[in-house]
Design a protein around this motif. Sequence first.
Motif, PDB file in Angstrom:
ATOM      1  N   GLN A 182      -0.478  -4.251  -1.454  1.00 58.72           N
ATOM      2  CA  GLN A 182      -0.468  -5.243  -0.380  1.00 58.72           C
ATOM      3  C   GLN A 182      -0.113  -6.581  -1.041  1.00 58.72           C
ATOM      4  OE1 GLN A 182      -0.880  -4.734   2.988  1.00 58.72           O
ATOM      5  NE2 GLN A 182      -0.848  -2.560   2.452  1.00 58.72           N
ATOM      6  N   ALA A 183       1.180  -6.882  -1.066  1.00 59.74           N
ATOM      7  CA  ALA A 183       1.663  -8.066  -1.762  1.00 59.74           C
ATOM      8  C   ALA A 183       1.383  -9.316  -0.933  1.00 59.74           C
ATOM      9  CB  ALA A 183       3.154  -7.945  -2.043  1.00 59.74           C
ATOM     10  N   THR A 184       0.835 -10.329  -1.570  1.00 54.32           N
ATOM     11  CA  THR A 184       0.525 -11.587  -0.898  1.00 54.32           C
ATOM     12  C   THR A 184       1.670 -12.578  -1.080  1.00 54.32           C
ATOM     13  OG1 THR A 184      -1.827 -11.266  -1.355  1.00 54.32           O
ATOM     14  CG2 THR A 184      -1.133 -13.479  -0.728  1.00 54.32           C
ATOM     15  N   PRO A 224      14.478  -4.592 -15.352  1.00 56.05           N
ATOM     16  CA  PRO A 224      15.704  -5.082 -14.710  1.00 56.05           C
ATOM     17  C   PRO A 224      16.537  -3.949 -14.120  1.00 56.05           C
ATOM     18  CG  PRO A 224      15.346  -6.194 -16.799  1.00 56.05           C
ATOM     19  CD  PRO A 224      14.330  -5.101 -16.732  1.00 56.05           C
ATOM     20  N   GLY A 225      16.937  -4.141 -12.883  1.00 58.23           N
ATOM     21  CA  GLY A 225      17.705  -3.141 -12.160  1.00 58.23           C
ATOM     22  C   GLY A 225      16.879  -2.414 -11.122  1.00 58.23           C
ATOM     23  N   GLN A 226      15.566  -2.494 -11.214  1.00 57.40           N
ATOM     24  CA  GLN A 226      14.710  -1.846 -10.227  1.00 57.40           C
ATOM     25  C   GLN A 226      14.546  -2.730  -8.995  1.00 57.40           C
ATOM     26  OE1 GLN A 226      11.278  -0.961 -12.887  1.00 57.40           O
ATOM     27  NE2 GLN A 226      11.772   1.192 -12.525  1.00 57.40           N
ATOM     28  N   PHE A 227      13.986  -2.130  -7.932  1.00 53.76           N
ATOM     29  CA  PHE A 227      13.823  -2.868  -6.679  1.00 53.76           C
ATOM     30  C   PHE A 227      12.461  -2.548  -6.075  1.00 53.76           C
ATOM     31  CE2 PHE A 227      15.624   1.224  -5.539  1.00 53.76           C
ATOM     32  CZ  PHE A 227      15.000   1.568  -4.353  1.00 53.76           C
ATOM     33  N   VAL A 228      12.127  -3.287  -5.020  1.00 48.38           N
ATOM     34  CA  VAL A 228      10.921  -3.017  -4.238  1.00 48.38           C
ATOM     35  C   VAL A 228      11.332  -2.666  -2.819  1.00 48.38           C
ATOM     36  CG1 VAL A 228       9.428  -4.467  -5.647  1.00 48.38           C
ATOM     37  CG2 VAL A 228      10.600  -5.461  -3.662  1.00 48.38           C
ATOM     38  N   HIS A 229      10.422  -1.997  -2.117  1.00 48.51           N
ATOM     39  CA  HIS A 229      10.677  -1.590  -0.737  1.00 48.51           C
ATOM     40  C   HIS A 229       9.607  -2.245   0.123  1.00 48.51           C
ATOM     41  CE1 HIS A 229      12.439   2.021   1.695  1.00 48.51           C
ATOM     42  NE2 HIS A 229      13.313   1.048   1.583  1.00 48.51           N
ATOM     43  N   LEU A 230      10.014  -3.192   0.974  1.00 51.53           N
ATOM     44  CA  LEU A 230       9.081  -4.004   1.747  1.00 51.53           C
ATOM     45  C   LEU A 230       9.037  -3.575   3.206  1.00 51.53           C
ATOM     46  CD1 LEU A 230      10.030  -7.608   0.566  1.00 51.53           C
ATOM     47  CD2 LEU A 230       8.335  -6.073  -0.426  1.00 51.53           C
ATOM     48  N   ARG A 231       7.838  -3.569   3.760  1.00 52.53           N
ATOM     49  CA  ARG A 231       7.708  -3.443   5.211  1.00 52.53           C
ATOM     50  C   ARG A 231       7.783  -4.854   5.782  1.00 52.53           C
ATOM     51  NH1 ARG A 231       3.326   0.021   8.813  1.00 52.53           N
ATOM     52  NH2 ARG A 231       4.436  -0.276  10.790  1.00 52.53           N
ATOM     53  N   ARG A 261       7.731 -14.315   7.404  1.00 52.68           N
ATOM     54  CA  ARG A 261       6.512 -14.168   6.594  1.00 52.68           C
ATOM     55  C   ARG A 261       6.131 -15.509   5.974  1.00 52.68           C
ATOM     56  NH1 ARG A 261       4.049 -10.218   8.451  1.00 52.68           N
ATOM     57  NH2 ARG A 261       5.322 -10.916  10.202  1.00 52.68           N
ATOM     58  N   LYS A 262       4.844 -15.851   6.058  1.00 51.73           N
ATOM     59  CA  LYS A 262       4.356 -17.150   5.589  1.00 51.73           C
ATOM     60  C   LYS A 262       3.374 -16.973   4.435  1.00 51.73           C
ATOM     61  CE  LYS A 262       4.837 -19.408  10.093  1.00 51.73           C
ATOM     62  NZ  LYS A 262       5.641 -18.304  10.661  1.00 51.73           N
ATOM     63  N   CYS A 263       3.128 -18.077   3.718  1.00 53.87           N
ATOM     64  CA  CYS A 263       2.192 -18.044   2.596  1.00 53.87           C
ATOM     65  C   CYS A 263       0.836 -17.496   3.057  1.00 53.87           C
ATOM     66  CB  CYS A 263       2.021 -19.435   2.001  1.00 53.87           C
ATOM     67  SG  CYS A 263       3.458 -20.029   1.108  1.00 53.87           S
ATOM     68  N   GLY A 264       0.299 -16.582   2.299  1.00 50.42           N
ATOM     69  CA  GLY A 264      -0.964 -15.945   2.640  1.00 50.42           C
ATOM     70  C   GLY A 264      -0.814 -14.629   3.364  1.00 50.42           C
ATOM     71  N   ASP A 265       0.380 -14.365   3.943  1.00 46.92           N
ATOM     72  CA  ASP A 265       0.613 -13.090   4.618  1.00 46.92           C
ATOM     73  C   ASP A 265       0.590 -11.944   3.604  1.00 46.92           C
ATOM     74  OD1 ASP A 265       0.887 -14.407   6.980  1.00 46.92           O
ATOM     75  OD2 ASP A 265       3.038 -14.037   7.231  1.00 46.92           O
ATOM     76  N   LEU A 266       0.185 -10.783   4.063  1.00 47.18           N
ATOM     77  CA  LEU A 266       0.240  -9.571   3.254  1.00 47.18           C
ATOM     78  C   LEU A 266       1.446  -8.739   3.678  1.00 47.18           C
ATOM     79  CD1 LEU A 266      -3.511  -8.460   3.200  1.00 47.18           C
ATOM     80  CD2 LEU A 266      -2.243  -9.732   1.449  1.00 47.18           C
ATOM     81  N   ILE A 267       2.210  -8.270   2.686  1.00 42.50           N
ATOM     82  CA  ILE A 267       3.385  -7.446   2.946  1.00 42.50           C
ATOM     83  C   ILE A 267       3.187  -6.109   2.238  1.00 42.50           C
ATOM     84  CG2 ILE A 267       5.866  -7.205   2.650  1.00 42.50           C
ATOM     85  CD1 ILE A 267       6.152 -10.187   2.758  1.00 42.50           C
ATOM     86  N   PRO A 268       3.102  -4.986   2.971  1.00 41.82           N
ATOM     87  CA  PRO A 268       3.035  -3.682   2.311  1.00 41.82           C
ATOM     88  C   PRO A 268       4.298  -3.442   1.486  1.00 41.82           C
ATOM     89  CG  PRO A 268       2.390  -3.514   4.620  1.00 41.82           C
ATOM     90  CD  PRO A 268       2.992  -4.875   4.439  1.00 41.82           C
ATOM     91  N   MET A 269       4.122  -3.051   0.238  1.00 38.69           N
ATOM     92  CA  MET A 269       5.250  -2.971  -0.687  1.00 38.69           C
ATOM     93  C   MET A 269       5.113  -1.756  -1.581  1.00 38.69           C
ATOM     94  SD  MET A 269       6.526  -5.847  -3.428  1.00 38.69           S
ATOM     95  CE  MET A 269       5.572  -5.319  -4.842  1.00 38.69           C
ATOM     96  N   LEU A 270       6.220  -1.068  -1.806  1.00 34.11           N
ATOM     97  CA  LEU A 270       6.321  -0.011  -2.806  1.00 34.11           C
ATOM     98  C   LEU A 270       7.178  -0.528  -3.950  1.00 34.11           C
ATOM     99  CD1 LEU A 270       7.103   3.084  -0.537  1.00 34.11           C
ATOM    100  CD2 LEU A 270       4.914   2.516  -1.587  1.00 34.11           C
TER     101      LEU A 270
END
Length: 286
Positions: free
Chosen positions: A9-11, A38-45, A85-94
Amino acid sequence: MSNTIFEEQATVLAHITHPGDQFVLRLQAPKTALTAKPGQFVHLRVSPERALRRPISIMLTDPEKGTVDLLYKAIGEGTRLLTERKCGDLIPMLGPIGQPFDLSDHDKRYILIGGGVGIPPMIFAADHLQGKADCIVFAGSEVPFPFALKPATTLLPGIQGNTILTISSLEERGIDARLASNAGLYGCYQGHVPDLARTYLSALSAQERDRCVLLSCGPHPMLHAVARLGRDMQLPTFLSLEEHMACGIGGCAGCVVKTIEDGREKYRRVCVDGPVFAADLLPEFA
């Protein structure tokens, strides 16, 4: 895979708007920050209302602070929702997901060629290589660059005239960079970024050029030009592909790309078998 990809749960720590619908997003995501390459990525909801996630390349990490920096452009409904998305929001991330660039040969000179939202992996690679191996970043954009820029204090072979600007954060760490644009941006090479890299490589001695490895990420037409540059110069070339993805972790096979390996046709998943591939394995770029 469960040991290498984390669900966090990325803030949101910062979300900065730049011209051209570009955004830099800083997330608190300690597990990803500690292990990403380097070269990898994340997957965000991007939103609670959108089940499908969005893949975004990693631009920088700070393992000690647990932060991950991303650069993206709002080009569709999903990424436009992400802009809210604003500061303090949680973003589900892989993350971190994918096969990274191989930066292990410190006797090589890495030529890092990025275009648009393909620039972030090049910045991450340069950061990783600092103090270990030679590298140069060539970055191209048709909108103002979302970085602080400054006149370069070093000269590069073959690069003259008005091609004078560099990325301040790289210059401050002793990493050379030059910029290209077809939009008439001040201080940039007027043309495509692979042509700027070709100008530099052509000015090197054969011995210096043979040390070089090309790494690139960006739009497909740019990757075609980089692959052609690698063939012309007979240099190892590795491309990070940008594809639409559904699951992002290899389960749906919705992002496959054709490869030729040992003379046989295969289909590889860009998300986990890539996104980095040797250019000579990809018939699309032959």
